[in-house]
Design an enzyme around this catalytic site. Structure first.
Site, short mmCIF file in Angstrom:
data_model
loop_
_atom_site.label_atom_id
_atom_site.label_comp_id
_atom_site.label_asym_id
_atom_site.label_seq_id
_atom_site.Cartn_x
_atom_site.Cartn_y
_atom_site.Cartn_z
N CYS A 164 0.81 -1.22 0.00
CA CYS A 164 0.00 0.00 0.00
C CYS A 164 0.84 1.27 0.00
O CYS A 164 0.29 2.37 -0.02
CB CYS A 164 -0.96 -0.02 1.19
SG CYS A 164 -1.92 -1.54 1.26
N HIS A 304 -2.67 8.28 5.66
CA HIS A 304 -2.90 6.90 5.19
C HIS A 304 -4.23 6.39 5.75
O HIS A 304 -5.05 5.86 5.00
CB HIS A 304 -1.75 6.01 5.64
CG HIS A 304 -1.81 4.63 5.09
ND1 HIS A 304 -1.80 4.36 3.74
CD2 HIS A 304 -1.89 3.41 5.70
CE1 HIS A 304 -1.87 3.06 3.53
NE2 HIS A 304 -1.93 2.46 4.71
N GLU A 315 0.27 6.16 12.96
CA GLU A 315 0.48 7.31 12.08
C GLU A 315 0.36 8.61 12.87
O GLU A 315 1.15 9.55 12.66
CB GLU A 315 -0.52 7.30 10.93
CG GLU A 315 -0.31 8.45 9.94
CD GLU A 315 -1.21 8.39 8.74
OE1 GLU A 315 -0.94 9.11 7.76
OE2 GLU A 315 -2.20 7.62 8.75
N LYS A 336 -9.65 7.91 2.43
CA LYS A 336 -10.10 6.53 2.24
C LYS A 336 -11.51 6.32 2.79
O LYS A 336 -12.17 5.35 2.44
CB LYS A 336 -9.14 5.56 2.92
CG LYS A 336 -7.79 5.41 2.22
CD LYS A 336 -6.94 4.36 2.89
CE LYS A 336 -5.59 4.19 2.21
NZ LYS A 336 -4.70 5.35 2.38
N HIS A 341 -9.91 1.72 0.27
CA HIS A 341 -8.46 1.55 0.25
C HIS A 341 -8.05 0.89 -1.06
O HIS A 341 -8.35 -0.28 -1.30
CB HIS A 341 -8.05 0.68 1.44
CG HIS A 341 -6.58 0.62 1.68
ND1 HIS A 341 -5.65 1.20 0.84
CD2 HIS A 341 -5.85 0.02 2.67
CE1 HIS A 341 -4.44 0.98 1.31
NE2 HIS A 341 -4.53 0.27 2.41
N PHE A 402 1.89 -3.34 3.94
CA PHE A 402 2.31 -4.64 4.46
C PHE A 402 3.77 -4.88 4.08
O PHE A 402 4.21 -4.53 2.98
CB PHE A 402 1.46 -5.75 3.86
CG PHE A 402 0.06 -5.85 4.42
CD1 PHE A 402 -0.37 -5.03 5.44
CD2 PHE A 402 -0.82 -6.80 3.92
CE1 PHE A 402 -1.65 -5.13 5.96
CE2 PHE A 402 -2.11 -6.92 4.43
CZ PHE A 402 -2.52 -6.09 5.45
#
Length: 414
Positions: A164, A304, A315, A336, A341, A402
């Site tokens: 991502c 994010h 974050e 998002k 996402h 990830f």
């Protein structure tokens, strides 16, 4: 002398708009792209999650049948977005040195539809029925290769595959190509087409997806105490990143400067972020340092913010560590909540929103934030679009993936 990189073209196809003007307008309105999926395979496989954020305008409505047949859905989306960005930049029909034109593209998964459809064909109909184009369609660099062919990019067609973080990391690649003098123009972006039963089942199995099947549009809830996972989305975003010298020479319209970008890695866990946000902190500091920007100059962050219980807090800790008390004055958008996402493409479309935010002085809204988590006291834009300060506006786009991948891009309005 370090060359300046500027953004001269934008293109996108997303769950809340099939082009950039529509995407931007809906991001300011707070439109949700999430909806119940109307595919036979949802019932066939008895999927535990029955909704996603699919394209607002299917690629079949934009591309020819021949183009669609020879491209994986992800490459189709990349093609749609790239053509819009190229036209928007004013480069269509222009005389350029194609030896100085590059592609920097990202994806998280690659051609998953092609791969799994090919496997089904092999099992059910035998090897002679497997399409000859299967390998070039499924390979993760398929989109970069297709764009380099279409636009004649001969200075390299690079592919970033960092889950991502890929879309934002591709911007770092583009910045390096411009600053180093290896290219004058870079077609930069990312695409993802993973709304497929296997990724849906796999993300659901790891408890990553929201299970609000009865209310899809309210499912993505970044920073809300009731957040329960992300909404899977699809789409593509593309920017034309150009050296300032090259853009000025042709009289190009400039949206913003790409003044910094950086990547780091957590080396902590294959899926979970480092809980203190230490890897993200390193990326943020490195990006701002490379941009020559003091943290106090930042006025906006497109975060994010996936809406996962464990993902949102680190974050915030990273932003707090880098921006300090100034963070209270920074307008944060978690888009998002609207788009879902888009995995590897998330950083690409969110960077487009960040560029437009500093260009227009307006920050998109975050929807579904009804009860903000007291452990994440960010100044989130809700209800109405946020107004950014006049003058030298600086904004960040964050993307984390990830594998512990962290990527940050820094933009300055023009």
């Amino acid at each position: 002398m370090t060359r300046t990189a500027v953004i001269t073209g934008l293109g996108a196809t997303t769950p809340i708009g099939g082009d950039v003007p529509t995407f931007w307008a809906n991001a300011l309105k707070g439109v949700s792209g999430a909806a119940t999926m109307e595919h036979d395979w949802v019932e066939q496989y008895d999927l535990p999650v029955t909704f996603a954020a699919e394209l607002a305008v299917p690629t079949a409505e934009v591309l020819s049948r021949v183009e669609a047949k020879r491209q994986d859905p992800g490459t189709q989306m990349a093609t749609v977005a790239a053509r819009e960005a190229w036209k928007d930049s004013g480069l269509e029909g222009a005389e350029i040195d194609h030896d100085r034109l590059a592609v920097a593209f990202g994806t998280g998964i690659g051609g998953v539809w092609t791969l799994l459809d090919g496997w089904d064909t092999l099992r059910e109909r035998g090897p002679r029925r497997v399409l000859p184009m299967t390998v070039p369609m499924l390979m993760p660099n398929g989109a970069a290769g297709a764009l380099s062919l279409e636009f004649g990019a001969r200075a390299g067609a690079r592919t970033v595959v960092s889950a991502c973080a890929a879309g934002t990391e591709a911007l770092e690649t583009a910045l390096l190509l411009i600053r180093s003098g290896q290219a004058d123009v870079v077609l930069c972006g990312a695409a993802e087409a993973a709304v497929h039963p296997l990724p849906m089942a796999a993300f659901a199995a790891m408890q990553a997806l929201s299970k609000r099947n009865d209310d899809p549009q309210a499912a993505s809830r970044p920073y809300d105490v009731d957040r329960d996972g992300f909404v899977l989305g699809e789409g593509a975003g593309v920017m034309v990143v150009e050296s300032e010298e090259h853009a000025k020479a042709r009289g190009a319209r400039v949206y913003a400067e790409l003044i910094g970008a950086a990547v780091s890695s957590d080396a902590h866990h294959i899926t979970a972020p480092e809980p203190e946000g230490l890897g993200a902190t390193r990326a943020l500091r490195s990006a701002l340092r490379g941009a020559g920007v003091d943290p106090s100059q930042v006025s906006h962050v497109n975060a994010h913010a996936t809406s996962t219980p464990k993902g949102d807090a680190p974050e915030y800790l990273a932003l707090k560590a880098v921006l300090g008390d100034h963070l209270d004055d920074v307008l944060v958008s978690a888009t998002k909540s609207q788009t879902g996402h888009l995995l590897g493409a998330s950083g690409a479309i969110e960077s487009i929103l960040t560029v437009l935010a500093v260009h227009h002085g307006t920050a998109p809204v975050t929807i579904n934030l009804e009860h903000q988590d007291p452990e994440i006291p960010l100044n989130v834009v809700t209800g109405e679009p946020g107004r950014l300060p006049a003058g030298d506006r600086v904004a960040l786009n964050n993307s984390f993936g990830f594998g512990g991948h962290n990527a940050v891009a820094v933009f300055r309005g023009v």
